[in-house]
Scaffold this active site. Structure first.
Site, PDB file in Angstrom:
ATOM      1  N   TYR A   1       0.554  -1.196  -0.051  1.00 32.92           N
ATOM      2  CA  TYR A   1      -0.106  -0.164  -0.174  1.00 32.92           C
ATOM      3  C   TYR A   1       0.811   1.058   0.095  1.00 32.92           C
ATOM      4  CZ  TYR A   1      -3.510   3.528   2.327  1.00 32.92           C
ATOM      5  OH  TYR A   1      -3.298   4.235   1.976  1.00 32.92           O
TER       6      TYR A   1
ATOM      7  N   ASP B   1       9.318   3.502  -0.220  1.00 38.63           N
ATOM      8  CA  ASP B   1       8.277   4.264   0.725  1.00 38.63           C
ATOM      9  C   ASP B   1       8.476   3.528   1.730  1.00 38.63           C
ATOM     10  OD1 ASP B   1       5.547   4.267   2.079  1.00 38.63           O
ATOM     11  OD2 ASP B   1       4.403   3.691   0.428  1.00 38.63           O
TER      12      ASP B   1
ATOM     13  N   LYS C   1       4.226  10.460   8.332  1.00 35.74           N
ATOM     14  CA  LYS C   1       3.786   9.275   9.377  1.00 35.74           C
ATOM     15  C   LYS C   1       4.713   9.253  10.800  1.00 35.74           C
ATOM     16  CE  LYS C   1       1.066   4.792   8.214  1.00 35.74           C
ATOM     17  NZ  LYS C   1      -0.087   5.778   8.360  1.00 35.74           N
TER      18      LYS C   1
END
Length: 456
Positions: free
Chosen positions: A153, A255, A283
């Site tokens: 994802y 990522d 994050k």
């Protein structure tokens, strides 16, 4: 649904009636009553009143040791004092400028000192970071196609909403997955430019490069896929991807939205000794504020400087967010905290392994620094299809049972993992283990019962 799970859900409903009411009030005004599809689950999600440090409380006043931590975005813990102070000091100086300020340069320098990059641009979410990284790679190479891994994802923009959680009737061959759009509304011309490989299988990526010679702009990968629990790369796999990208003139994008802060000072780049071409961060680098970044060499980032690739955003480098980011890098993501968090994370994983062994549960525990998970599988998950074969009811039994005993073990959804934060204590770790030790025998019994029923 087996009987033990029904009991745990009934207990959850008895403990959290105000959350049910809150959802019912919200449903007329928002789809599903929430602002992200990840936040809805049956019978209803827990609504939060407040949080501090490593603890969080719901509307009914129930307190939990929080290892969810906003899907891993809070390695600082809730309301870290240094982050709160930094933001409070900035509030009186202006909340939005839309113009340059010096905190931008200071945070860019912090990032360049930790990761193998030379220049940085900022955004507000992991989705933005990966979206701009892919556009940058396409602009730099002059190519259109992208390779991603099945089950990974990378946010909710069209190019990467492909084969995120494909169903078995559509996913194609094990070594040659069929690209499957993950949502309605994605143009066919967009998702067909995204090719899908198998994580931990170099040959599948090599085949895509060979079949699309000179057309692949980039390969994007989570160095440790963390939307299938935790899936560790096999030795040499990430190095192999690096070599393939170099050989075929494509850029390697890491990522590191989940790994960039939580694997150590230099993220997965340092942890695995691999240098990607572009690094995406978000994050936990923001300490609880919406901060993201993508970074690369000056040569690649010059595509932006030369106005060939466009990047902008009104909320980019909001001074409150940048102050939070600087405080997080300087006071949370420190060698001392990494050492302490790694020690607690190791204790949590090893403790789970011992409890699993004693209970007879068919499962294993895995971790990497701040990240960890109980994986309800008899053998190691190496890719998405290994992960897809999960007993969802058994996992829900685990999650609700832990929550009912005051430990939020990870976000709700069986593709997630726990986060150990700078705010957690050794006592929090021991409580997590004590609760799991209480729950594990019932999980093992339910697992055996369901296995017997299926065999019949």
């Amino acid at each position: 649904m087996h009987g033990s799970l029904k009991k745990e859900i009934a207990t959850y409903e008895q403990r959290t009636p105000k959350s049910r009411v809150a959802l019912e009030k919200a449903q007329p005004w928002m789809p599903l009553g929430v602002s992200s599809n990840f936040r809805i689950y049956e019978p209803y999600p827990m609504f939060i009143a407040d949080a501090q440090g490593g603890r969080i409380r719901d509307l009914d006043g129930n307190e939990y040791v929080d290892f969810n931590l906003c899907f891993g975005a809070l390695m600082a813990g809730h309301c870290h004092p240094a982050v709160v102070q930094a933001v409070q000091e900035r509030l009186a100086k202006g909340t939005m400028f839309g113009m340059p300020h010096e905190l931008e340069r200071e945070l860019a320098q912090e990032i360049c000192a930790r990761y193998p990059v030379e220049q940085v641009r900022f955004g507000n979410s992991g989705t933005e970071a990966t979206m701009h990284a892919i556009r940058l790679a396409r602009g730099y190479t002059g190519r259109d196609k992208l390779i991603k891994m099945e089950g990974c994802y990378h946010g909710v923009h069209d190019a990467v909403m492909v084969s995120v959680k494909p169903k078995a009737d559509k996913w194609g061959l094990p070594t040659a997955p069929t690209p499957v759009p993950a949502s309605a509304g994605i143009p066919e011309g967009t998702w067909k430019n995204t090719l899908v490989a198998v994580f931990n299988d170099l040959a599948s990526a090599e085949r895509l490069f060979a079949e699309n010679r000179g057309q692949v702009a980039a390969l994007i990968v989570e160095p440790v896929p963390m939307n299938i629990g935790i899936c560790m790369p096999q030795p040499g796999y990430l190095q192999g991807l690096r070599e393939l990208c170099s050989q075929h003139g494509a850029l390697l994008i890491f990522d590191e939205v989940k790994t960039g802060a939580k694997l150590g000072r230099g993220g997965a780049c340092e942890f695995f000794s691999v240098k990607p071409d572009i690094v995406c961060l978000a994050k936990s680098i923001g300490g609880g504020f919406p901060l993201a970044a993508f970074a690369a060499s000056k040569q690649i980032m010059d595509q932006i400087a030369e106005h060939k690739v466009f990047h902008a955003g009104t909320y980019n480098t909001n001074p409150l967010v940048m102050a939070a980011g600087l405080a997080t890098f300087r006071h949370v993501l420190t060698p001392e905290n990494y050492e302490r968090i790694n020690k607690m994370g190791t204790r949590l994983v090893e403790g789970h392994k011992e409890i699993i062994r004693k209970s007879g549960l068919q499962a294993y525990a895995v971790g990497a620094c701040a990240n960890g998970a109980v994986m309800l599988y008899p053998k190691e998950v190496r890719n998405y299809r290994d992960w897809a074969d999960i007993d969802v009811d058994l996992w829900r039994h685990y999650w609700f049972a832990m929550v009912n005993r005051g430990v939020l073990p990870q976000p709700h959804w069986w593709d997630e993992q726990w986060t150990v934060s700078a705010a957690h204590t050794e006592a929090d770790i021991e409580k997590h283990l004590a609760v799991f030790a209480e729950v594990a025998p019932a999980l093992a019994a339910a697992q055996q019962e369901r296995a017997g029923a299926m065999a019949r």
